[in-house]
Write an enzyme that holds these catalytic residues in place. Structure first.
Site, PDB file in Angstrom:
ATOM      1  N   ASP A  25       0.811  -1.212   0.000  1.00 56.48           N
ATOM      2  CA  ASP A  25       0.000   0.000   0.000  1.00 56.48           C
ATOM      3  C   ASP A  25       0.851   1.270   0.000  1.00 56.48           C
ATOM      4  O   ASP A  25       0.508   2.257  -0.651  1.00 56.48           O
ATOM      5  CB  ASP A  25      -0.929   0.003   1.215  1.00 56.48           C
ATOM      6  CG  ASP A  25      -2.076  -0.986   1.054  1.00 56.48           C
ATOM      7  OD1 ASP A  25      -2.412  -1.334  -0.089  1.00 56.48           O
ATOM      8  OD2 ASP A  25      -2.625  -1.410   2.077  1.00 56.48           O
ATOM      9  N   TYR A  76      -4.858   4.548   9.097  1.00 59.39           N
ATOM     10  CA  TYR A  76      -4.573   5.139  10.406  1.00 59.39           C
ATOM     11  C   TYR A  76      -5.867   5.564  11.106  1.00 59.39           C
ATOM     12  O   TYR A  76      -6.037   5.390  12.314  1.00 59.39           O
ATOM     13  CB  TYR A  76      -3.645   6.333  10.200  1.00 59.39           C
ATOM     14  CG  TYR A  76      -2.897   6.801  11.423  1.00 59.39           C
ATOM     15  CD1 TYR A  76      -3.052   6.198  12.665  1.00 59.39           C
ATOM     16  CD2 TYR A  76      -2.001   7.867  11.320  1.00 59.39           C
ATOM     17  CE1 TYR A  76      -2.354   6.642  13.770  1.00 59.39           C
ATOM     18  CE2 TYR A  76      -1.291   8.313  12.418  1.00 59.39           C
ATOM     19  CZ  TYR A  76      -1.479   7.701  13.644  1.00 59.39           C
ATOM     20  OH  TYR A  76      -0.787   8.148  14.733  1.00 59.39           O
ATOM     21  N   ASN A  77      -6.807   6.085  10.331  1.00 57.54           N
ATOM     22  CA  ASN A  77      -8.078   6.530  10.889  1.00 57.54           C
ATOM     23  C   ASN A  77      -8.804   5.407  11.629  1.00 57.54           C
ATOM     24  O   ASN A  77      -9.300   5.596  12.743  1.00 57.54           O
ATOM     25  CB  ASN A  77      -8.958   7.069   9.758  1.00 57.54           C
ATOM     26  CG  ASN A  77     -10.371   7.381  10.190  1.00 57.54           C
ATOM     27  OD1 ASN A  77     -10.622   8.330  10.921  1.00 57.54           O
ATOM     28  ND2 ASN A  77     -11.316   6.564   9.735  1.00 57.54           N
ATOM     29  N   SER A 110      -7.495   2.634  12.814  1.00 53.88           N
ATOM     30  CA  SER A 110      -6.704   2.244  13.990  1.00 53.88           C
ATOM     31  C   SER A 110      -6.939   3.184  15.163  1.00 53.88           C
ATOM     32  O   SER A 110      -6.843   2.774  16.319  1.00 53.88           O
ATOM     33  CB  SER A 110      -5.211   2.223  13.638  1.00 53.88           C
ATOM     34  OG  SER A 110      -4.936   1.250  12.659  1.00 53.88           O
TER      35      SER A 110
END
Length: 253
Positions: free
Chosen positions: A43, A156-157, A159
């Site tokens: 990614d 990340y959001n 997580s």
């Protein structure tokens, strides 16, 4: 006639081996002359490829030679031209970050997944949050905060316990990381057109860094984030495995 393919590969041994095999089998043209760009990696390399080809209106088809590969298709050597021809296209707009630093410099960067602010010292950050010029939160005490696109909402959001957004939704996710005050504040959903501004309070005592898809700026004093509709990235996915299906599936995993 088969599509003209430009291959790009990350530096990993797996990706480089795949690059040599596919290049020998299908040929390789410069990205500027290609009908499709095939990215070999994970990614992170897909994000790098999209940024590197931002001036080309050329779709990118990723094949996973990394770890998670949320933005990638399954790797296979056979039938690549047919897979590309049958692929579903998803279009996404990146975020544009403007960040002012202590010396008065203004840094700009684009982010496909998210723009995040992170404390850069031992104490929690203190942030003031404004949306479209109106102060919405006088003080957020936290380890950080981020603004995510739908495409980046599972990264990340997610997580940080932010929501997963449907790929065609016209919203951005504003998510706090380890919010201390207001206690457990999780964030907000904002219109895609919103301009989000963070002003850093007590920056000398509580330094903050800003990050746009791993491009970092330290000692920021303020950060503005908005969607950039003038730039569109085109991603290709195997039928039935597009971004919308992946985002939906992730919510039931």
């Amino acid at each position: 006639m088969a599509a003209k393919i430009a291959f790009r590969a990350s530096g990993s041994e797996v990706a480089q081996a795949a690059f040599k095999t596919l290049q020998a089998r299908y040929g390789d043209v410069p990205a500027s002359a290609a009908d499709v760009i095939v990215a070999l990696g994970g990614d992170g390399f897909m994000l790098e490829t999209l940024n590197a080809t931002i001036d080309l209106d050329t779709p990118v088809y990723g094949m996973n030679c990394g770890t998670i590969g949320f933005l990638m298709n399954e790797y296979a050597e056979d039938g690549l031209p047919d897979r590309v021809a049958a692929a579903e296209e998803a279009t996404i707009n990146p975020l544009r970050m403007r960040a002012g630093t202590a010396d008065g410099t203004v840094h700009e960067a684009l982010a496909i997944n998210e723009v995040s602010l992170l404390r850069a010292g031992p104490q929690a950050a203190r942030l003031k949050i404004s949306v479209d010029g109106r102060t919405r939160m006088e003080e957020l005490v936290c380890d950080g905060a981020l603004v995510s696109t739908p495409a980046g909402s599972t990264a990340y959001n997610y997580s940080a316990h932010g929501p997963i957004l449907p790929i065609q939704s016209e919203v951005l996710a504003l998510t706090a990381m380890a919010a201390f005050r207001p206690r457990r504040w999780r964030g907000a959903l904002l219109p895609k057109t919103a301009l989000v501004r963070f002003d850093i309070l007590e920056p000398e005592k509580r330094p903050v860094m800003a990050d746009a898809d791993s491009r970092s700026v330290r000692d920021v004093r303020w950060v503005e984030v908005r969607s950039e509709p003038a730039i569109t990235h085109r991603l290709l996915f195997d039928p039935g495995h597009g971004l919308e299906e992946r985002l939906l599936r992730e919510q039931f995993t």
